[in-house]
Write an enzyme that holds these catalytic residues in place. Structure first.
Site, PDB file in Angstrom:
ATOM      1  N   HIS A   1      35.739 -30.438  -3.782  1.00 22.84           N
ATOM      2  CA  HIS A   1      35.974 -31.796  -4.462  1.00 22.84           C
ATOM      3  C   HIS A   1      35.460 -31.722  -5.938  1.00 22.84           C
ATOM      4  CE1 HIS A   1      35.917 -36.040  -4.404  1.00 22.84           C
ATOM      5  NE2 HIS A   1      35.087 -36.211  -4.878  1.00 22.84           N
TER       6      HIS A   1
ATOM      7  N   GLU B   1      27.434 -30.617  -3.703  1.00 22.09           N
ATOM      8  CA  GLU B   1      28.247 -29.722  -2.963  1.00 22.09           C
ATOM      9  C   GLU B   1      28.385 -28.553  -2.983  1.00 22.09           C
ATOM     10  OE1 GLU B   1      32.648 -30.348  -4.866  1.00 22.09           O
ATOM     11  OE2 GLU B   1      33.313 -29.601  -2.776  1.00 22.09           O
TER      12      GLU B   1
ATOM     13  N   LYS C   1      40.319 -30.118 -10.251  1.00 22.06           N
ATOM     14  CA  LYS C   1      40.182 -31.250 -10.962  1.00 22.06           C
ATOM     15  C   LYS C   1      39.712 -30.637 -12.734  1.00 22.06           C
ATOM     16  CE  LYS C   1      38.558 -34.688  -7.579  1.00 22.06           C
ATOM     17  NZ  LYS C   1      38.416 -33.814  -6.295  1.00 22.06           N
TER      18      LYS C   1
ATOM     19  N   HIS D   1      40.674 -36.267 -11.879  1.00 21.10           N
ATOM     20  CA  HIS D   1      40.684 -36.813 -10.577  1.00 21.10           C
ATOM     21  C   HIS D   1      41.581 -38.096 -10.250  1.00 21.10           C
ATOM     22  CE1 HIS D   1      38.646 -38.084  -6.885  1.00 21.10           C
ATOM     23  NE2 HIS D   1      37.530 -38.198  -7.254  1.00 21.10           N
TER      24      HIS D   1
END
Lengths: 80, 415
Positions: B304, B315, B336, B341
């Site tokens: 992510h 994360e 990203k 994003h």
């Protein structure tokens, strides 16, 4: 003045429905020829109200089926 | 193994790094940033002046003027990405039973362009001057609805809205739909177009965005010590997923297998992740279990990794918790860093990246990773340059405001 109204209406309809102004005549039918649906018609009524600074009731709007009828309706309103 | 296996047969994208597989994958693989100074509106007065805007997209290349006027920008992105994906899949819709094809398309926010335009009209001209098309344009399910109408798809369709996990949820739920037997093919993914004055202002005010305005391509720097927030982006990505039998029967080219879906909730805070990453870890563990994979089977995780100070280290810790020693053997990167994003579309674009990565056996890089944050556990974040590596199984993580976590598992298709 009448000519101006016609040109303005035709241009609004052409813009809203994504067609060329020269494809539109008085007899052009919103539903049968331009495949307008209820949402297009509601948008078009707002376009006309804004452009000509008038108020069109739902009942009156339902009577307008062709471009010619729209032009006639506005010309009559303006004459009053 | 699930009785109905599901494979990916197409992927379409509209992104800040291009509106085709070729351009987008080349940019992601080669680490060419799509972050620039915002051009769509005047950002003076804002703290943030940068975003990943979709720049080489003219809706009139794909839609008639009338169609365009009836679709918010996020829906325009979705229908174009869906067209691309269907084309790549080789599906002949005329020959298909379209009662067995559905569409799940996520969005975090919905039609923000339309909301802003109509709200301005409401304030300026009153309640009789707003557009009759306003609600059908701005509703979050507009993308799914329009795709089904344009393609004549009569299977299940809906939007999924779970902030930045929306697209991944949509793909995961579509997977379940096929496994359960409700559909044979699903058009699934996400779309977002929230780089608007309200969207930028709102996220800016939540203090989540990078203000590295003087160097836009360096602003998104996941796992880097000097990261200062995420960079908003827009776009859409759509996958075609289908039952393996269906794909075989029609002789489709199978790209990869969509093997697993894990979802969980943090149950902690509306914007901050659980500091221990428990929800994220749970989603990854569920995805592995659902796919029948062990931790040691995973070669790569598309993280992510948004580039926020609060999120990336959590994360990384969650990955360590799930993978143990193997966390230091697998590769982890955040795309990203390249395109920013895409909020509710991010999981779909990153799933597409995973598909392309597996086809090429390449882990795309995390760019701008100059000084890895020691809190991020020293994992192999694929800094700066892609790494060649055989990719048999990968995970794609997406976590959303509200504490929603999704992990998707993809596996190389080997018959």
């Amino acid at each position: 003045m009448a000519g101006d109204t016609r040109e303005t209406v035709v241009n609004l309809v052409a813009e809203r429905m994504g067609v060329e102004p020269d494809q539109i005549t008085d007899d052009t039918h919103f539903v049968n020829d331009l495949q307008s649906d209820s949402l297009d018609m509601a948008e078009l009524v707002i376009d006309l109200e804004e452009q000509f600074d008038l108020s069109i009731s739902d009942e009156e709007a339902q009577q307008i089926e062709t471009v010619g009828q729209a032009i006639k309706y506005i010309e009559e309103k303006q004459a009053k | 193994m699930h009785p109905r296996r599901v494979v990916v047969t197409g992927a379409g994208v509209v992104s800040p790094v291009g509106c085709s597989k070729e351009t987008a994958w080349a940019a992601v693989r080669d680490g060419r940033s799509g972050i620039r100074t915002i051009t769509a509106f005047d950002t003076s007065g804002f703290d943030v002046h940068i975003a990943g805007e979709v720049r080489d997209f003219d809706p009139l290349d794909h839609l008639s003027k009338r169609e365009m006027s009836r679709l918010d920008r996020f829906v325009q992105f979705a229908v174009v990405a869906a067209d691309q994906a269907i084309t790549e899949s080789g599906l002949d819709l005329e020959a298909e039973d379209r009662r067995r094809i559905g569409a799940f398309i996520g969005t975090g926010i919905g039609g923000l362009h339309e909301i802003e335009a109509q709200h301005a009209r409401l304030l300026q001209s009153g309640p009789h001057r707003t557009s009759p098309l306003m609600i059908p344009k701005l509703m979050t399910n507009a993308a799914a609805g329009q795709v089904t109408m344009r393609k004549g798809l009569m299977g299940p369709s809906m939007s999924v809205s779970s902030a930045c996990a929306s697209a991944s949820h949509a793909i995961g739920e579509a997977l379940k739909c096929i496994r359960y037997g409700t559909a044979d093919v699903m058009v699934c993914g996400g779309a977002e177009a929230a780089v608007t004055p309200m969207g930028l202002s709102g996220v800016q005010q939540s203090k989540a965005l990078s203000t590295r305005n003087d160097d836009p391509p360096a602003a998104s720097r996941p796992f880097d010590l000097n990261r200062d927030g995420f960079v908003m982006a827009e776009g859409a990505a759509i996958l075609i997923i289908e039952c393996l039998e269906h794909a075989r029967q029609r002789g489709a080219e199978i790209l990869v297998e969509l093997a697993g879906y894990g979802a969980s909730s943090d149950a902690y805070h509306v914007t901050l992740p659980d500091p221990e990453g428990r929800g994220a870890a749970l989603a990854m563990a569920h995805a592995l279990e659902d796919a029948g994979l062990g931790p040691q089977d995973v070669d790569y995780i598309n993280a992510h990794g948004t580039s926020t100070p609060a999120g990336d280290d959590v994360e990384a810790k969650a990955i360590c918790a799930v993978f143990g020693d193997h966390a230091h053997k697998l590769a982890v990167s955040s795309s990203k860093s390249v395109f920013g994003h895409l909020l509710g579309a991010s999981g779909a674009l990153e799933s597409a990246v995973c598909v392309w990565a597996m086809l090429d056996d390449v882990c795309p890089p995390t760019i701008n990773l100059d000084d890895p944050d020691p809190e991020c556990c020293g994992l192999n974040f694929v800094p700066h340059q892609a790494q060649q590596r055989r990719l048999n199984a990968v995970l794609c993580n997406s976590f959303g405001f509200g504490g929603h976590n999704v992990s998707l598992a993809l596996r190389k298709f080997a018959g």
